[in-house]
Scaffold this active site. Sequence first.
Site, PDB file in Angstrom:
ATOM      1  N   GLU A 228      22.086 -16.375 -19.130  1.00  0.00           N
ATOM      2  CA  GLU A 228      21.282 -17.592 -19.033  1.00  0.00           C
ATOM      3  C   GLU A 228      20.799 -17.772 -17.600  1.00  0.00           C
ATOM      4  O   GLU A 228      21.584 -17.701 -16.651  1.00  0.00           O
ATOM      5  CB  GLU A 228      22.134 -18.784 -19.459  1.00  0.00           C
ATOM      6  CG  GLU A 228      21.518 -20.134 -19.284  1.00  0.00           C
ATOM      7  CD  GLU A 228      22.469 -21.254 -19.708  1.00  0.00           C
ATOM      8  OE1 GLU A 228      22.137 -22.424 -19.445  1.00  0.00           O
ATOM      9  OE2 GLU A 228      23.538 -20.966 -20.283  1.00  0.00           O
ATOM     10  N   ASP A 230      19.133 -20.622 -15.549  1.00  0.00           N
ATOM     11  CA  ASP A 230      18.725 -22.027 -15.507  1.00  0.00           C
ATOM     12  C   ASP A 230      17.734 -22.231 -14.364  1.00  0.00           C
ATOM     13  O   ASP A 230      18.114 -22.446 -13.212  1.00  0.00           O
ATOM     14  CB  ASP A 230      19.939 -22.932 -15.325  1.00  0.00           C
ATOM     15  CG  ASP A 230      20.814 -22.981 -16.556  1.00  0.00           C
ATOM     16  OD1 ASP A 230      20.276 -22.833 -17.656  1.00  0.00           O
ATOM     17  OD2 ASP A 230      22.040 -23.142 -16.417  1.00  0.00           O
ATOM     18  N   GLU A 233      17.529 -27.595 -14.107  1.00  0.00           N
ATOM     19  CA  GLU A 233      18.353 -28.627 -14.748  1.00  0.00           C
ATOM     20  C   GLU A 233      18.262 -29.844 -13.855  1.00  0.00           C
ATOM     21  O   GLU A 233      18.693 -29.812 -12.698  1.00  0.00           O
ATOM     22  CB  GLU A 233      19.791 -28.162 -14.891  1.00  0.00           C
ATOM     23  CG  GLU A 233      19.951 -27.039 -15.873  1.00  0.00           C
ATOM     24  CD  GLU A 233      21.407 -26.821 -16.216  1.00  0.00           C
ATOM     25  OE1 GLU A 233      21.834 -27.293 -17.291  1.00  0.00           O
ATOM     26  OE2 GLU A 233      22.111 -26.199 -15.409  1.00  0.00           O
ATOM     27  N   HIS A 244      23.477 -17.387 -14.646  1.00  0.00           N
ATOM     28  CA  HIS A 244      24.750 -17.221 -15.351  1.00  0.00           C
ATOM     29  C   HIS A 244      24.780 -15.840 -16.016  1.00  0.00           C
ATOM     30  O   HIS A 244      24.278 -15.673 -17.127  1.00  0.00           O
ATOM     31  CB  HIS A 244      24.910 -18.247 -16.471  1.00  0.00           C
ATOM     32  CG  HIS A 244      24.935 -19.678 -16.071  1.00  0.00           C
ATOM     33  ND1 HIS A 244      26.099 -20.399 -15.901  1.00  0.00           N
ATOM     34  CD2 HIS A 244      23.930 -20.569 -15.854  1.00  0.00           C
ATOM     35  CE1 HIS A 244      25.818 -21.656 -15.603  1.00  0.00           C
ATOM     36  NE2 HIS A 244      24.500 -21.780 -15.561  1.00  0.00           N
TER      37      HIS A 244
END
Length: 457
Positions: A228, A230, A233, A244
Site C-alpha cells: 500500500e 498512501d 491521508e 507500506h
Amino acid sequence: MYNKLALTALFLRAARAQQAGTLTPETHPTLSTQTCTSSGCTTTSNKVVIDANWRWTHSTSGSTNCYTGNTWDATLCPNDATCASNCALDGADYEGTYGITASGNSLKLDFVTQSAQKNVGSRTYLMASDTEYQMFNLKNKEFTFDVDVSQLPCGLNGALYFVAMSADGGLSKYPGNKAGAKFGTGYCDSQCPRDLKFINGAANVDGWTPDSNSANSGTGNQGSCCDEMDIWEANSISEALTPHPCTSTGQTACTTDACGGTDTNGTRYDSVCDPDGCDFNPYRLGNTSFYGPSGVVNTGSKFTVVTQFITADGTDTGDLSAIRRIYVQNGKVIQNANTDVSGITTTNEINSEFCTQKVTAFGDNNGFNTKGGLTKMGTALENMVLVMSVWDDYAAQMLWLDSDYPTDSPTTSPGVARGTCATSSGNPATIESSDSNASVTYSNIKFGALNSTYSAS
C-alpha cells in the site's frame, strides 16, 4: 495508514458478495484524468466504481438480505462457499445512496448520505474500463491531484492511495468471483483487513464476530493483504505520506493472527505487511506550522499535491530510492516541510536513511525495513490501483493522524504529537452526527514524467 479495519459502510441494507446481481443497474460515474510528458498532457475518460463492501447483497433468487446489521443470514450463509453461491452483489446509486458525485475531472465524496437508509463513508477505484481497474507504474513518475479538505474536521480521513490489487478484481483468478472489478471486488491493503465480507471469491462467514462498537461491521477469519502506498491521508488539520511494503506479491489472503491485529492483542506485526509504514507527517516531524487552516499549506482552500517516485538509476525499472512531495497553492510552488527532530538528518523526502533514523528517534516498530523497505515498495509500485475514499475510525478515532498517539504516552515524547486535535475527538458516534455534512473533493488528476504535471503561475 494506521488501521483501515474500521472503514465500514453504514448503509443498513449493505452486505457483501461476489455474484453479480441485476436488480439495480451498475452505471459507473465518468472521471477525466490526464497523462503528461514534457511535451504536454492528454486527457482520458476514466470511470469510478465503489467498493464491493458498500453494496447491497441479496439472495440470487430474490431480494432477501444476506447480511443484516452486523450478522450473516444463517440460512443463506452457513459457510464461506455456500454464501458466495447464494448471494448476489448489486448495482449502486452513486449519488443518491452513497454521496459520490463525479463531474468532469472532479470527484466529491460526502461523509454521510441520508436517503432511504444512512450511508457513512465510501471507497472508490479508478477504472480503465467498465470491467478493469486503471493500473499504474509509478516508478520514475509523478502523481498529481488537487484536493479540498476544508470540510474535513478532526477524526475524518480523506485518503487517496494505491494498493496492489488485481486489474480485474480477482475475476479470472478465483472461480467464485462472478462480479469482478465492475462491482468493486478484490480489495487489499497493508492492514490485511478482516472486515471484508468476501475475499477471493468466497464469503468471510467462518469465524465472523460482530463488532461491539459498530452495529454494521465485524471481522471474519480471513483477511486480504497487499502493498500500500498512501499518497494522501488527511483532513484539514494533519496529513501523512506513507509507504507500506509487504513480503508477499500482489493480493494475498491471510487467516486470523497471520493477518496481524491490534496493539492490544499483541499480533499487530504478525502479518506479511508493514501496518505502520514509514510515515512523513510534517507535524509529527517537528514542523507544526506547515499544514493546517493557517499553515504554509492553507487547508482553508484547494491546493495541488505532487508526489514523485525517484529511482536510483533514473529509469522506470530501477530501485526506488526516494519519495518526494511538492505542493502548489495560489500559483506558488511549495516545497515539502523539512524535518526538525533530534536523531533524524534534516530532510523533506522519504528515503532509506530517514526511515531507519525515524525508528530509533520515535521508538517505532521496524516493520518497514524488515518487510523490504523502499526496494520492495518500489517493486509493488509497478502495478497499482488508485483508491479514493473518505472514512472515520472505529478503532483509534483517527488520533494516529491528527492528535496525540498513543494516548498513554507523554505528549512530549518524540513522535507522539501528530496534530492539534484533542484526544477526545474523532468518536464515530459523535462525528457521524455533528459533522454529517463533511466531504472531500479530489480533482485534476495527472500522472506522468517527473516535473510534467504541475507548474507555477
